[in-house]
Each structure stands twice: as C-alpha cells, then as structure tokens.
Motif scaffolding. Structure first.
Motif, PDB file in Angstrom:
ATOM      1  N   LEU A   1       0.936  -0.988  -0.075  1.00  0.00           N
ATOM      2  CA  LEU A   1       0.188  -0.125   0.027  1.00  0.00           C
ATOM      3  C   LEU A   1       0.717   1.337   0.038  1.00  0.00           C
ATOM      4  O   LEU A   1       1.956   1.125  -0.014  1.00  0.00           O
ATOM      5  CB  LEU A   1      -0.966  -0.044   1.252  1.00  0.00           C
ATOM      6  N   PRO A   2       0.089   2.319   0.389  1.00  0.00           N
ATOM      7  CA  PRO A   2       0.511   3.627  -0.350  1.00  0.00           C
ATOM      8  C   PRO A   2       1.955   4.169  -0.177  1.00  0.00           C
ATOM      9  O   PRO A   2       2.272   5.266  -0.128  1.00  0.00           O
ATOM     10  CB  PRO A   2      -0.372   4.737   0.288  1.00  0.00           C
ATOM     11  N   ASN A   3       3.019   3.029  -0.243  1.00  0.00           N
ATOM     12  CA  ASN A   3       4.413   3.409  -0.118  1.00  0.00           C
ATOM     13  C   ASN A   3       4.729   4.347  -1.342  1.00  0.00           C
ATOM     14  O   ASN A   3       5.823   4.727  -1.453  1.00  0.00           O
ATOM     15  CB  ASN A   3       5.161   2.133   0.259  1.00  0.00           C
ATOM     16  N   THR A   4       4.172   4.144  -2.459  1.00  0.00           N
ATOM     17  CA  THR A   4       4.428   4.570  -3.824  1.00  0.00           C
ATOM     18  C   THR A   4       3.596   5.715  -4.016  1.00  0.00           C
ATOM     19  O   THR A   4       3.427   6.222  -5.233  1.00  0.00           O
ATOM     20  CB  THR A   4       4.262   3.486  -5.049  1.00  0.00           C
TER      21      THR A   4
ATOM     22  N   ARG B   1       2.823  21.022  10.483  1.00  0.00           N
ATOM     23  CA  ARG B   1       2.605  19.568  10.706  1.00  0.00           C
ATOM     24  C   ARG B   1       3.759  18.620   9.763  1.00  0.00           C
ATOM     25  O   ARG B   1       3.982  19.147   8.635  1.00  0.00           O
ATOM     26  CB  ARG B   1       1.105  18.946  10.460  1.00  0.00           C
ATOM     27  N   ILE B   2       4.052  17.485  10.022  1.00  0.00           N
ATOM     28  CA  ILE B   2       5.046  16.775   9.298  1.00  0.00           C
ATOM     29  C   ILE B   2       4.347  15.646   8.714  1.00  0.00           C
ATOM     30  O   ILE B   2       3.434  14.941   9.159  1.00  0.00           O
ATOM     31  CB  ILE B   2       6.019  16.160  10.461  1.00  0.00           C
ATOM     32  N   TYR B   3       4.742  15.552   7.412  1.00  0.00           N
ATOM     33  CA  TYR B   3       4.115  14.472   6.460  1.00  0.00           C
ATOM     34  C   TYR B   3       4.824  13.262   6.744  1.00  0.00           C
ATOM     35  O   TYR B   3       6.031  13.148   6.786  1.00  0.00           O
ATOM     36  CB  TYR B   3       4.688  15.037   5.104  1.00  0.00           C
ATOM     37  N   ILE B   4       4.036  12.293   6.813  1.00  0.00           N
ATOM     38  CA  ILE B   4       4.335  11.071   7.252  1.00  0.00           C
ATOM     39  C   ILE B   4       3.786   9.843   6.149  1.00  0.00           C
ATOM     40  O   ILE B   4       2.722  10.372   5.876  1.00  0.00           O
ATOM     41  CB  ILE B   4       3.969  10.614   8.758  1.00  0.00           C
ATOM     42  N   VAL B   5       4.459   8.720   6.098  1.00  0.00           N
ATOM     43  CA  VAL B   5       4.114   7.691   5.546  1.00  0.00           C
ATOM     44  C   VAL B   5       3.941   6.406   6.203  1.00  0.00           C
ATOM     45  O   VAL B   5       4.368   6.373   7.259  1.00  0.00           O
ATOM     46  CB  VAL B   5       4.604   7.440   4.090  1.00  0.00           C
TER      47      VAL B   5
ATOM     48  N   LYS C   1       4.268  -1.859   8.767  1.00  0.00           N
ATOM     49  CA  LYS C   1       3.470  -1.447   9.933  1.00  0.00           C
ATOM     50  C   LYS C   1       4.094  -0.371  10.671  1.00  0.00           C
ATOM     51  O   LYS C   1       4.042  -0.279  11.848  1.00  0.00           O
ATOM     52  CB  LYS C   1       3.301  -2.802  10.772  1.00  0.00           C
ATOM     53  N   GLN C   2       4.905   0.582   9.908  1.00  0.00           N
ATOM     54  CA  GLN C   2       5.626   1.752  10.803  1.00  0.00           C
ATOM     55  C   GLN C   2       5.521   2.912  10.075  1.00  0.00           C
ATOM     56  O   GLN C   2       5.124   3.030   8.784  1.00  0.00           O
ATOM     57  CB  GLN C   2       7.048   1.385  10.835  1.00  0.00           C
ATOM     58  N   PHE C   3       5.244   3.926  10.802  1.00  0.00           N
ATOM     59  CA  PHE C   3       5.225   5.358  10.437  1.00  0.00           C
ATOM     60  C   PHE C   3       6.782   5.692  10.056  1.00  0.00           C
ATOM     61  O   PHE C   3       7.699   5.225  10.828  1.00  0.00           O
ATOM     62  CB  PHE C   3       4.798   6.386  11.397  1.00  0.00           C
ATOM     63  N   ILE C   4       6.803   6.425   8.941  1.00  0.00           N
ATOM     64  CA  ILE C   4       8.210   7.004   8.551  1.00  0.00           C
ATOM     65  C   ILE C   4       7.795   8.512   8.322  1.00  0.00           C
ATOM     66  O   ILE C   4       7.145   8.977   7.818  1.00  0.00           O
ATOM     67  CB  ILE C   4       8.650   6.507   7.274  1.00  0.00           C
ATOM     68  N   PRO C   5       8.651   9.202   9.152  1.00  0.00           N
ATOM     69  CA  PRO C   5       9.694   8.885  10.077  1.00  0.00           C
ATOM     70  C   PRO C   5       9.587   8.571  11.489  1.00  0.00           C
ATOM     71  O   PRO C   5       8.551   8.947  12.280  1.00  0.00           O
ATOM     72  CB  PRO C   5      10.531  10.162  10.295  1.00  0.00           C
ATOM     73  N   SER C   6       9.822   7.191  11.816  1.00  0.00           N
ATOM     74  CA  SER C   6       9.499   6.698  13.094  1.00  0.00           C
ATOM     75  C   SER C   6       9.946   7.334  14.395  1.00  0.00           C
ATOM     76  O   SER C   6       9.048   7.428  15.380  1.00  0.00           O
ATOM     77  CB  SER C   6       9.802   5.107  13.060  1.00  0.00           C
ATOM     78  N   GLY C   7      11.124   7.782  14.372  1.00  0.00           N
ATOM     79  CA  GLY C   7      11.593   8.361  15.748  1.00  0.00           C
ATOM     80  C   GLY C   7      10.745   9.604  16.024  1.00  0.00           C
ATOM     81  O   GLY C   7      10.473   9.813  17.267  1.00  0.00           O
ATOM     82  N   THR C   8      10.513  10.597  15.159  1.00  0.00           N
ATOM     83  CA  THR C   8       9.642  11.741  15.237  1.00  0.00           C
ATOM     84  C   THR C   8       8.474  11.279  15.765  1.00  0.00           C
ATOM     85  O   THR C   8       8.012  11.894  16.776  1.00  0.00           O
ATOM     86  CB  THR C   8       9.563  12.623  14.132  1.00  0.00           C
ATOM     87  N   CYS C   9       7.697  10.437  15.267  1.00  0.00           N
ATOM     88  CA  CYS C   9       6.538  10.134  15.546  1.00  0.00           C
ATOM     89  C   CYS C   9       6.400   9.608  17.178  1.00  0.00           C
ATOM     90  O   CYS C   9       5.668   9.702  17.882  1.00  0.00           O
ATOM     91  CB  CYS C   9       5.771   8.764  14.638  1.00  0.00           C
ATOM     92  N   SER C  10       7.435   8.510  17.326  1.00  0.00           N
ATOM     93  CA  SER C  10       7.455   8.030  18.800  1.00  0.00           C
ATOM     94  C   SER C  10       7.733   9.001  19.663  1.00  0.00           C
ATOM     95  O   SER C  10       7.068   8.983  21.017  1.00  0.00           O
ATOM     96  CB  SER C  10       8.700   6.996  18.688  1.00  0.00           C
ATOM     97  N   ARG C  11       8.547   9.732  19.364  1.00  0.00           N
ATOM     98  CA  ARG C  11       9.043  11.144  20.649  1.00  0.00           C
ATOM     99  C   ARG C  11       7.704  12.011  20.851  1.00  0.00           C
ATOM    100  O   ARG C  11       7.321  12.380  21.870  1.00  0.00           O
ATOM    101  CB  ARG C  11      10.112  11.876  20.162  1.00  0.00           C
TER     102      ARG C  11
END
Length: 282
Positions: A60-63, A77-81, A85-95
């Motif tokens: 899915l929408p990785n492309t 706001r920050i754009y994520i994909v 099963k992970q948000f990218i960027p993952s570190g920013t989302c986790s913090r």
C-alpha cells in the motif's frame, strides 16, 4: 477538532471514532484533523490491504506521490507515510507519542489496556495535530498508531519504574497507585519473566539484543542499502584502478619485449608489429 468525510465538526466529547473512514488532504491554512475509522468503516476498493482494514500492507501507499516523509507542511505539521506497519519517520512519531502521554494520565494507567478509549482518542487527536498524511491511507493510520502507541506507552512506564522517582507531571495519588501495582507479586513475576526472555531463558546468557537505537527496521534497511551502494561503488572504483594498473604493467612488458626482440634479430627477420606490418613475399 476532527471532521468526518463531509468536513463537518464532530459531535459529542470525541470519545468515540467517526462512523466513516477519515479523509485527510494536504496541509492547508486551516488544518482539519481526520477521525479514526470505526469498526464499521468501509475500506477502499481500489487496492485492499488485507482482511483487517487496520492492518497495513507492504504494497500500500508507499508509492503514493506526495511530499517527502519528514517534511514540514505550511501549517507546521510533519508529513508521514506507512511502510510495512511503521510510520516514517518513526523516531519523530515515537517522541511525539511519548510527549502526549504526559499530558493526560489515568489512575489505573499502569497498563495500556486499562486506559479508557476517551483518553486514547485524546492521544490520537494530539498526534493528528503534529502530523498529516495522504488521504489514501486514512483507513490504516489509526491501527498503526494504536499498535505503536501501545509499545511506546510500555516503554514510557518501564523508564518511570526503573527510575523510581515521581516526575512533576504525575500526581501523587496516581504515582502511589502505580507503585503499588509495580510492587505486587503479579507485576514482579511478569517483570522477571520478561527479563529472562530477553536473556534467552531462565538459564540463558545475557546478550545485548536492543541495538537498533530508536530507528525502525525500515529506516535501518534504507541506511544499510545506501551504505551497500556506497561500498559497491568504492569496490568498483578500486577494481577499475587496479585493472588500469595491471594493463599499464602488461603494456610496459610488451614494449620491453618488442625492444629486446628488435635488438636481437636482423631487421628483415623481425616479427611484424602494428608499426611495421608484415609484407607478403613477392
């Protein structure tokens, strides 16, 4: 405030999800935060992700075309994909998730499963205030967020327990209740079991297995691929340099051999060369 598909304001205190999949456009001057889908939400028929619409698919929408992951929109706001099963960027989302936990804590919040749906929705809506995404993954975002938030909340509690000091953002009554649970026989047994599992079993040798830092597997894979590309380029460059050196040595030897032959043989009996082609007999 979140909105449904039509963009109208939701009713009530926001403790229950919207009745339809959320829609999220690109960042605008007046950001609209989507509600998470309910169990009755319908999924896109263009490319089903899996049997469970909350489960993201590798396909899915990785492309999907859009801003670069981690870029900041006009509303801040920050754009994520979603990758796997992970948000990218993952570190920013986790913090961001960890910081949101500190804003609202519950008396029995020593376990994620004890937290009310209302508080979980508060956490999610705070997450929406910091990030946005392509509308094609609206039906996946809440499921990925919930799984990631569960892990981050557990890590949040483990650090509090290990430190053993009440931070200012936790009230005394909540801290006392959490400490009482952590000191219970049930919690101690679970903690010991988890510790043994990380060591390889009751009699296992303790080894370091948490070496991934705060990066997701996907980000590590991307870095590894980039590193491998650089190594391949360096190896290819070295091979070309070595090959040129080898060719140069061979050409030098050929020149010396031809010079040796020309000095030892009469002129009319020398072997033909590129400069002096062989003349056929008359």
């Amino acid at each position: 405030m979140c909105s449904s598909i039509s963009g109208a304001d939701s009713q009530g205190d926001g403790s229950s999800p919207a009745s339809a999949p959320p829609r999220m456009g690109m960042a605008s001057s007046s950001p609209v935060y989507p509600c998470p889908p309910s169990s009755a939400a319908t999924t896109s028929t263009e490319e089903p992700s899996s049997e469970n619409p909350s489960e993201p698919s590798q396909r899915l929408p990785n492309t999907v075309e859009g801003p670069l992951p981690g870029s900041v929109g006009v509303d801040g706001r920050i754009y994520i994909v979603i990758v796997g099963k992970q948000f990218i960027p993952s570190g920013t989302c986790s913090r961001t998730m960890t910081g949101t936990f500190k804003e609202r804590l519950e008396f029995n919040g020593y376990l994620w499963k004890n937290i009310s749906q209302e508080t979980k929705m508060f956490y999610f809506r705070e997450f929406q205030k910091s990030f946005y995404w392509n509308s094609s993954i609206d039906h996946l975002v809440y499921g990925v967020w919930e799984k990631r938030a569960r892990v981050r909340y557990k890590d949040f509690l483990n650090k509090l327990h290990a430190k053993g000091e009440r931070p200012r953002y936790i009230s005394e009554d909540i801290w006392a209740n959490w400490m009482q649970y952590w000191s219970s026989s049930k919690a101690v047994t679970i903690a010991d079991q988890n510790s043994n599992n990380r060591k390889g079993g009751p009699e296992g040798v303790s080894v370091s297995i948490h070496i991934g830092e705060t990066l997701s597997h996907q980000e590590h894979a991307d870095r590894l691929e980039s590193s491998m590309d650089e190594r391949r380029l360096a190896a290819t460059t070295n091979e070309v340099i070595e090959l040129r050196g080898t060719v140069g040595v061979l050409m030098d030897r050929i020149d010396r051999l031809e010079d040796f032959i020309s000095r030892r043989l009469p002129a009319d009996s020398q072997a033909p060369s590129a400069d002096r082609p062989h003349s056929p007999p008359s």
